[in-house]
Write an enzyme that holds these catalytic residues in place. Structure first.
Site, PDB file in Angstrom:
ATOM      1  N   LYS A  12       0.777  -1.163  -0.194  1.00 28.08           N
ATOM      2  CA  LYS A  12       0.098   0.046  -0.043  1.00 28.08           C
ATOM      3  C   LYS A  12       0.870   1.145  -0.015  1.00 28.08           C
ATOM      4  CE  LYS A  12       1.027   1.147   4.518  1.00 28.08           C
ATOM      5  NZ  LYS A  12       1.923   2.358   4.958  1.00 28.08           N
ATOM      6  N   ASP A 139      -2.771  -1.867   9.929  1.00 27.25           N
ATOM      7  CA  ASP A 139      -2.841  -1.954   8.498  1.00 27.25           C
ATOM      8  C   ASP A 139      -3.259  -3.309   7.912  1.00 27.25           C
ATOM      9  OD1 ASP A 139      -1.631   0.654   8.471  1.00 27.25           O
ATOM     10  OD2 ASP A 139       0.296   0.084   7.913  1.00 27.25           O
TER      11      ASP A 139
HETATM   12  P1  ATP Z   1       4.309  -0.141   7.842  1.00 28.20           P
HETATM   13  O1  ATP Z   1       4.150   0.554   6.444  1.00 28.20           O
HETATM   14  O2  ATP Z   1       3.248  -1.070   8.007  1.00 28.20           O
HETATM   15  O3  ATP Z   1       4.501   0.642   8.936  1.00 28.20           O
HETATM   16  P2  ATP Z   1       6.675  -1.418   7.180  1.00 28.20           P
HETATM   17  O4  ATP Z   1       6.537  -1.585   5.544  1.00 28.20           O
HETATM   18  O5  ATP Z   1       7.600  -0.012   7.268  1.00 28.20           O
HETATM   19  O6  ATP Z   1       5.245  -1.148   7.732  1.00 28.20           O
HETATM   20  P3  ATP Z   1       7.404  -4.099   7.437  1.00 28.20           P
HETATM   21  O7  ATP Z   1       7.982  -4.738   6.339  1.00 28.20           O
HETATM   22  O8  ATP Z   1       5.962  -4.488   7.746  1.00 28.20           O
HETATM   23  O9  ATP Z   1       7.560  -2.537   7.736  1.00 28.20           O
HETATM   24  O10 ATP Z   1       8.335  -4.441   8.684  1.00 28.20           O
HETATM   25  C1  ATP Z   1       8.690  -4.084   9.688  1.00 28.20           C
HETATM   26  C2  ATP Z   1       9.239  -4.760  10.775  1.00 28.20           C
HETATM   27  O11 ATP Z   1       8.546  -5.973  11.121  1.00 28.20           O
HETATM   28  C3  ATP Z   1      10.431  -5.675  10.171  1.00 28.20           C
HETATM   29  O12 ATP Z   1      11.482  -4.948  10.195  1.00 28.20           O
HETATM   30  C4  ATP Z   1      10.432  -7.108  10.841  1.00 28.20           C
HETATM   31  O13 ATP Z   1      11.223  -7.024  12.013  1.00 28.20           O
HETATM   32  C5  ATP Z   1       8.930  -7.097  11.346  1.00 28.20           C
HETATM   33  N1  ATP Z   1       8.331  -8.197  10.606  1.00 28.20           N
HETATM   34  C6  ATP Z   1       7.469  -9.228  11.262  1.00 28.20           C
HETATM   35  N2  ATP Z   1       6.884  -9.920  10.400  1.00 28.20           N
HETATM   36  C7  ATP Z   1       7.458  -9.545   9.151  1.00 28.20           C
HETATM   37  C8  ATP Z   1       6.951 -10.027   7.735  1.00 28.20           C
HETATM   38  N3  ATP Z   1       6.000 -10.983   7.751  1.00 28.20           N
HETATM   39  N4  ATP Z   1       7.550  -9.220   6.841  1.00 28.20           N
HETATM   40  C9  ATP Z   1       8.356  -8.172   7.217  1.00 28.20           C
HETATM   41  N5  ATP Z   1       8.688  -7.980   8.247  1.00 28.20           N
HETATM   42  C10 ATP Z   1       8.280  -8.348   9.427  1.00 28.20           C
END
Ligand code: ATP
Length: 306
Positions: A12, A139
């Site tokens: 997203k 989210d």
């Molecule tokens: P958002 O945009 O929802 O704030 P994001 O996209 O910045 O999140 P994610 O890729 O969701 O960040 O990952 C954040 C942290 O969550 C990662 O650094 C990791 O340690 C942890 N994590 C737990 N499960 C997962 C997963 N299935 N995929 C990725 N990261 C994960």
């Protein structure tokens, strides 16, 4: 032999992320306009004796493979609600940048809910899955829903939005992630820290932005984005000043608008059409201000079995 169930789940971009006052519980109320875009993680649930997680794809090394993984937590929650052991092998094929502000972990949780429900035959209703998703993270319900939606509360109370056309996007991926809680803390600090951060106005969706989405009008959407719709952007830029160069490069190369995606560090650029998007991606990659650039469109469908 039962084979696995594979679910594809989109990333997203927040075309608006209005962050309200710091609440006593440490959270913030949001007005969050989500748009699902065509970068997908694929989550496969296959029969196993115990819960096991594997992950492949870019950034897989940063994804935890224990029960802290959001997909694992989703399987555990669904299993508990239906009084069964969370025995499943979840394989995540990652294409959504990890810690990139594109809700990759939430996407995997949504994918795991749907895949495990199908594999186990738990027969959860859409409403139940959305409710379990909201328990896992703000989210996650949107990752199930896809399309476009307004999220209130912490982002999890969703109202689907009409989108009158397809928007062309380029995502500039960065090296390394940004921690979402850290970006919120920086946002509060830039607002003067508590109690000043508790006195900012309640977040509201931008009417001109909703109209631009409904009309499928990219120049109108760009005009609103250029006015600043992501309240986390100053915080992300403060923590990662180099993103300013990425944004400037995209704008100089013809993007209609450029914003930090969610908590960053991915930058999202709106392009006039597919051709402009490809030219923009090439310019961004050649500039060295990002790790890679990805061309895609939104809205994209939510989590679905493939
Ligand atoms: P958002 O945009 O929802 O704030 P994001 O996209 O910045 O999140 P994610 O890729 O969701 O960040 O990952 C954040 C942290 O969550 C990662 O650094 C990791 O340690 C942890 N994590 C737990 N499960 C997962 C997963 N299935 N995929 C990725 N990261 C994960």
């Amino acid at each position: 032999m039962t084979t696995g169930v594979t679910v594809s789940v989109p990333a997203k971009v927040n075309v608006q992320l209005a962050v309200g006052p710091l609440r006593p519980d440490g959270y913030h109320d949001l007005a969050n306009v989500f748009l699902a875009v065509g970068l997908y993680d694929r989550v496969t649930a296959a029969p196993a004796d115990t819960l096991r997680i594997t992950c492949t794809g870019p950034g897989a090394g940063q994804v935890p493979l224990d029960r802290s993984n959001l997909a694992a937590r989703a399987a555990v929650l669904l299993a508990a609600r239906h009084g069964r052991p969370p025995a499943v092998h979840l394989h995540i094929d990652k294409d959504i940048p990890v810690a990139g502000g594109m809700a990759g972990g939430s996407a995997d949780a949504a994918g795991a809910l749907l895949a495990c429900d199908a594999l186990w035959g738990t027969g959860a209703t859409r409403q139940e899955l959305l409710g379990l998703g909201a328990e896992l993270g703000s989210d996650v319900p949107f990752s199930l829903l896809g399309g476009a939606a307004l999220g209130r509360g912490r982002g999890e109370r969703l109202t689907p939005l009409d989108v009158g056309g397809r928007f062309h996007w380029v995502f500039a991926l960065a090296d390394g992630g940004l921690s979402t809680p850290e970006v919120y803390r920086e946002c509060d600090r830039l607002r003067g820290g508590p109690p000043a951060a508790s006195r900012v106005p309640e977040p509201e969706p931008e009417p001109a932005l909703l109209a631009a989405l409904a009309g499928g009008d990219a120049p109108a959407l760009a005009a609103v984005l250029a006015g600043g719709t992501n309240d986390l952007q100053p915080a992300a830029l403060s923590l990662r000043p180099a993103l300013r160069h990425t944004l400037d490069t995209g704008l100089a190369a013809g993007a209609l608008a450029g914003i930090v995606s969610g908590s960053g560090p991915t930058c999202a650029f709106l392009a006039k059409d597919a051709e402009a998007a490809h030219a923009l991606a090439e310019a961004l990659e050649a500039s060295g201000t990002c790790r890679a650039a990805r061309v895609t469109t939104g809205p994209a469908p939510g989590a679905r079995i493939v």
